[in-house]
Structures are given as structure tokens and as C-alpha cells.
Design an enzyme around this catalytic site. Structure first.
Site, PDB file in Angstrom:
ATOM      1  CB  CYS A  67       2.266   3.254  -1.576  1.00  0.00           C
ATOM      2  SG  CYS A  67       2.481   4.993  -1.994  1.00  0.00           S
TER       3      CYS A  67
ATOM      4  CB  CYS B 108      -2.993   9.354  -4.795  1.00  0.00           C
ATOM      5  SG  CYS B 108      -3.491   8.097  -3.432  1.00  0.00           S
TER       6      CYS B 108
END
Length: 307
Positions: A85, A232
Site C-alpha cells: 500500500c 493510490c
């Protein structure tokens, strides 16, 4: 359970410092599988309302197997355990600095997807050098029921992505509901078809932006059906792999990716001999809270609100 909450470009991260069930000392990929298989209800209780919030990602700190790393970490959202992530890594680095565990400069962090490097420029600004990203399929067309054909690339940037540029819906805040519905339908079609045998759980749509200095605006659907408030990090890594493979961005050139809410990452890459790229993502995280979560007996929503 001791936690610290931050947000990276608007996307929340909850770092778990202690109080979580012990996952042992095996490889992080094995510990991530153990988290997914045996502790799903526990990690979901951390993410779900009333303790958590929509779009929150958890970052469980664990001992690394690599002694050169400052920590190991396993990421998850309410729907799945994640390989990596990007926004969470930026938030983790800022949290570690807040705790006094790292100073400014470069540090290594072990994830289930591999070892990544963070460079802490100041108390909020972090550059993540990710694992290798690669495009595996170009111009894949999926027939999405109720939408029609949607064409995009399939790429890996720490998680698997389907990236459509341009997307089938204009990427503007007023279209959040429609973007979400179409992205969910696209992912459902992708999971049914599994083009090339790849299980894609993130969908990215791109569109133009009128913000000076930005390359494009994106909408990113995460496995929990929430949209990413940040651009992201792993999605940007996949994007860099696609741009590099298409000859649209040179090694060392920098672009700025805008999210749906207007936050931004600076992006560049170095090329690998096998055709992949090593992405560099720079963004900012800010701390929001430090607290201890309580799981009280008799609480009807002890395990979260599940609808």
C-alpha cells in the site's frame, strides 16, 4: 489496541502499534496469509464503523525477517489483506517518525510484496521507492454488463490493477456514485473473465484535469468498493509501468498525478532490465489521532457494523 491514525492525501491509514494477535515470525507472505485466514474478523473490526471509517487502510506493524528493515508491515482494508500500500507506507513512515523510531533520511520497510525504501524529507513528506512494477497486458477489452466495452491495461504495482485511460465515465467529483458503480461492474467482469489468468481487484479510470502541473486525474476503486482519496501509490506504480511500456514517459522524467479530491503524488521511475520499472512516489501524510481501541464485552457492535 494502540493505534495511530493519519491520512495521506485524504486517504486514511490506521497503524497498529500493539495489541493485535501474534502472527509468529515466518515470512511476511505467510503471516499475511495467516492474517487473512485466521484473523479476518479481528482486522475487520478495526476497520469497520463505529471504530473505523470508509476507505481506511490498516497497517499492522510486525517484526521484519530482514534485519536491515526498520519494521515489517501487513496492510489490509475491510475486504482484503493487501500485498502493498503506497499511501499506507507514506503514513507509516510519518508515524514512525512521530514515535521517534526513525529520523530523516532513507529507511527500508518489509512488506508481503517485498522490501520497499522510504525517504523521509521532513515530518510529513515521504518518497517511497516501491517494488518492481510491470505491465502484463495491453488494451484488454472487457464487456461490462450495463456499460458496454471498457478497454484498459493490466499491470502490477504491489497490487493488481486494470487501468482505463480514458475511463468510461468522466473523472469528476460529481460522478463519484456513477464512477463507483461502473468500476465495481468492471471489476466483477474482470474477476469472471480473468484475462491472462490475472485476478484484478483494483480498477482505475483516468480523465483530464484543469489543475496546472497535473498530468491527469484518476479514480481508483479499492477491494472494499471505496474509492481512494489519494492518487493510490500502488496504482501509480502500475501506471508508471504502463507509461514506460508504451514509451510515453522516459526514465527519470517526473509527472504529477491528481486524485479525484485534488491531492497529488509526484511520480518517476527507473527501468529494470527485464522490462519492469522501479517506481518512486512522493506524497505527504498528516497525523490525526493516537488512541487505544477498546473491544468491550457486551457491545453489540464490538465486531463492527456489518450490513
Amino acid at each position: 489496541m494502540h493505534v495511530i491514525d493519519s491520512h495521506t492525501g485524504g486517504e486514511p491509514t490506521r497503524v497498529i502499534i500493539d495489541g493485535f494477535p501474534d502472527l509468529g515470525s515466518g515470512p511476511l507472505s505467510e503471516r499475511a496469509a495467516l492474517l487473512a485466514d485466521r484473523h479476518r474478523e479481528t482486522y475487520r473490526a478495526v476497520m469497520l464503523e463505529p471504530r473505523g471509517q470508509v476507505a481506511m487502510v490498516g497497517a499492522l506493524m510486525v517484526p521484519p525477517t530482514d534485519p536491515t528493515c526498520v519494521t515489517g508491515v501487513i496492510y489490509f482494508d475491510v475486504a482484503a489483506v493487501l500485498g502493498m500500500c503506497g499511501h499506507g507506507t507514506i503514513g507509516l513512515a510519518v508515524t514512525l517518525h512521530h514515535l521517534g523510531r526513525i529520523g530523516l533520511g532513507r529507511h527500508r520497510i518489509e512488506t508481503p510484496a517485498g522490501v520497499v525504501t522510504v525517504e523521509l524529507h521532513d515530518a510529513n513528506t515521504v518518497t517511497v521507492t516501491n517494488i518492481e512494477a510491470r505491465r502484463v497486458a495491453e488494451a484488454v477489452t472487457i464487456d461490462v454488463p450495463g456499460v458496454g466495452p471498457v478497454t484498459g491495461d493490466i499491470a502490477y504495482g504491489g497490487n493488481w490493477f486494470f487501468l482505463a485511460d480514458p475511463g468510461p465515465v468522466p473523472v469528476v467529483p460529481a460522478n463519484i456514485r456513477q464512477l463507483t458503480d461502473v468500476a465495481v461492474a468492471t471489476r466483477t467482469a474482470l474477476l469472471a473473465e480473468k484475462p491472462g489468468g490475472h485476478v484484478v481487484d483494483h480498477v482505475v479510470f483516468y480523465g483530464p484535469t484543469d489543475t496546472p502541473g497535473m498530468q491527469s486525474r484518476n479514480f481508483v476503486l479499492c477491494p472494499d468498493d471505496a474509492y481512494d482519496r489519494s492518487p493510490c501509490g500502488t496504482g501509480c506504480s502500475a501506471r508508471l509501468a504502463c507509461l514506460a511500456a508504451a514509451g510515453q514517459l522516459g526514465e527519470g522524467e517526473e509527472i504529477v498525478q491528481e486524485s479525484l479530491i485534488g491531492s497529488a503524488y509526484r511520480l518517476s521511475y527507473t527501468r529494470r532490465s527485464a522490462g519492469g520499472v522501479i517506481p518512486r512516489i512522493t506524497g505527504q501524510a498528516h497525523l490525526m489521532a493516537e488512541s487505544r481501541l477498546i473491544f468491550q464485552d457486551g457491545d453489540p457492535f464490538r465486531d463492527g457494523i456489518r450490513l
